[in-house]
Design an enzyme around this catalytic site. Structure first.
Site, PDB file in Angstrom:
ATOM      1  N   ALA A 167       3.303   0.478 -29.603  1.00 25.38           N
ATOM      2  CA  ALA A 167       2.198   0.980 -28.370  1.00 25.38           C
ATOM      3  C   ALA A 167       2.604   0.319 -27.537  1.00 25.38           C
ATOM      4  O   ALA A 167       2.870  -1.148 -27.468  1.00 25.38           O
ATOM      5  CB  ALA A 167       0.674   1.463 -28.872  1.00 25.38           C
ATOM      6  N   GLY A 169       3.071   1.968 -34.212  1.00 20.13           N
ATOM      7  CA  GLY A 169       3.078   3.658 -34.164  1.00 20.13           C
ATOM      8  C   GLY A 169       4.844   3.686 -34.028  1.00 20.13           C
ATOM      9  O   GLY A 169       5.014   4.980 -34.409  1.00 20.13           O
ATOM     10  N   GLU A 176       4.659   4.404 -37.530  1.00 26.29           N
ATOM     11  CA  GLU A 176       3.907   5.771 -37.825  1.00 26.29           C
ATOM     12  C   GLU A 176       5.010   6.856 -38.033  1.00 26.29           C
ATOM     13  O   GLU A 176       4.291   7.636 -38.620  1.00 26.29           O
ATOM     14  CB  GLU A 176       2.514   5.757 -37.057  1.00 26.29           C
ATOM     15  CG  GLU A 176       1.705   4.871 -38.789  1.00 26.29           C
ATOM     16  CD  GLU A 176       0.166   4.587 -37.431  1.00 26.29           C
ATOM     17  OE1 GLU A 176      -0.805   3.940 -38.108  1.00 26.29           O
ATOM     18  OE2 GLU A 176       0.675   3.654 -36.086  1.00 26.29           O
ATOM     19  N   GLU A 200      -0.355  -4.501 -36.055  1.00 24.08           N
ATOM     20  CA  GLU A 200      -2.052  -4.514 -35.634  1.00 24.08           C
ATOM     21  C   GLU A 200      -3.403  -5.439 -36.184  1.00 24.08           C
ATOM     22  O   GLU A 200      -3.574  -5.739 -35.237  1.00 24.08           O
ATOM     23  CB  GLU A 200      -2.468  -2.822 -35.691  1.00 24.08           C
ATOM     24  CG  GLU A 200      -1.596  -1.608 -35.536  1.00 24.08           C
ATOM     25  CD  GLU A 200      -0.145  -1.181 -35.737  1.00 24.08           C
ATOM     26  OE1 GLU A 200       0.306  -0.714 -36.359  1.00 24.08           O
ATOM     27  OE2 GLU A 200      -0.417  -2.071 -37.260  1.00 24.08           O
TER      28      GLU A 200
END
Length: 255
Positions: free
Chosen positions: A63, A106, A109, A129
């Site tokens: 992110a 992300g 992911e 994270e």
């Protein structure tokens, strides 16, 4: 300038993340463009497989942390990224992630959300994270646990440790590890193999495998059987079996 570029290679749609100044960080703009590109290919009857790729240096580095740092709890509730992940997950066409360099947060992911992953030997995967005081929010905890088991997923999520392509392959995260200069070519080649298969059967097969993550065994077996029966009702099934008997190449038409 757009953050996503698309191109067609016959029946394969290629989506390239192109935000180099931010290491392909998943900003709201990039996510919107990516979802739109995937949905457009998914609705195109001529596209039978989709490759999502970054650059040589980075697939996606997660992110946009600078933007996230300014967000309040209320902002997170009011501007959820969940619709993006749901849009990509709803793609009926097989998705292959072509990963070179960093796939973190992300970005990891996004790769996990794809149906297969082809990785350069330079690739690194991770969910860092925890180092920022948060946890994955785009499916990382759930998909890692399903792929590699609770113990290994717990280690990666709670430590924030990165793993290289070789370890990712050993843990079942990656389908294939390639030389540094071959990662995209190998991913497209795999996509071309999938694209040559009967399109309806491919989509049904994808649904059946994904159901294994969502359903108890008995329900999954019943779901698989229903999908098998649908495949038996297609013209492509008739063509495939006749071609096998007649020892010729089948001509699948997606019907």
């Amino acid at each position: 300038m757009p953050d996503v570029r698309t191109e067609l290679d016959g029946p394969v749609g290629v989506v390239r993340l192109d935000r180099p100044e931010a290491r392909n960080a998943l900003s709201p703009g990039l996510m919107a463009e990516l979802a739109e590109a995937v949905e457009a290919f998914d609705s195109d009857e001529g596209v039978h497989c989709i490759v999502i790729a970054g650059s040589d240096e980075v697939f996606a580095a997660g992110a946009d942390i600078k933007a996230m740092a300014e967000r309040t709890f209320q902002d997170v509730l009011n501007a959820s990224t969940m619709p993006f992940w749901q849009q990509i997950a709803a793609c009926r066409t097989p998705l292959i992630a072509a990963v070179s360099g960093l796939a973190l947060g992300g970005g990891c992911e996004l790769a996990l959300l794809c149906d297969m992953i082809v990785a350069s030997e330079s690739a690194e995967f991770g969910q860092p994270e925890i180092l920022l005081g948060i946890i994955p929010g785009g499916g990382g905890t759930q998909r890692l646990a399903r792929i590699m088991g609770k113990q290994r997923a717990m280690e990666l999520v709670l430590s924030g440790r990165r793993i290289d392509a070789t370890e990712a392959h050993r843990l079942g995260l990656v389908n294939k590890v390639t030389a540094r200069e071959m990662w995209l070519d190998e991913a497209v080649e795999l996509a071309q193999v999938v694209a040559r298969r009967p399109p309806l059967a491919v989509r049904l097969g994808k649904q059946a495998v994904l159901a294994a993550d969502e359903m108890p065994l008995a329900s999954g077996l019943a779901h698989e059987r229903r999908l098998y029966e649908l495949a038996m009702a297609t013209e492509d099934r008739v063509e495939g079996m006749l071609a096998f008997i007649e020892k010729r190449r089948p001509e699948f038409r997606g019907r």
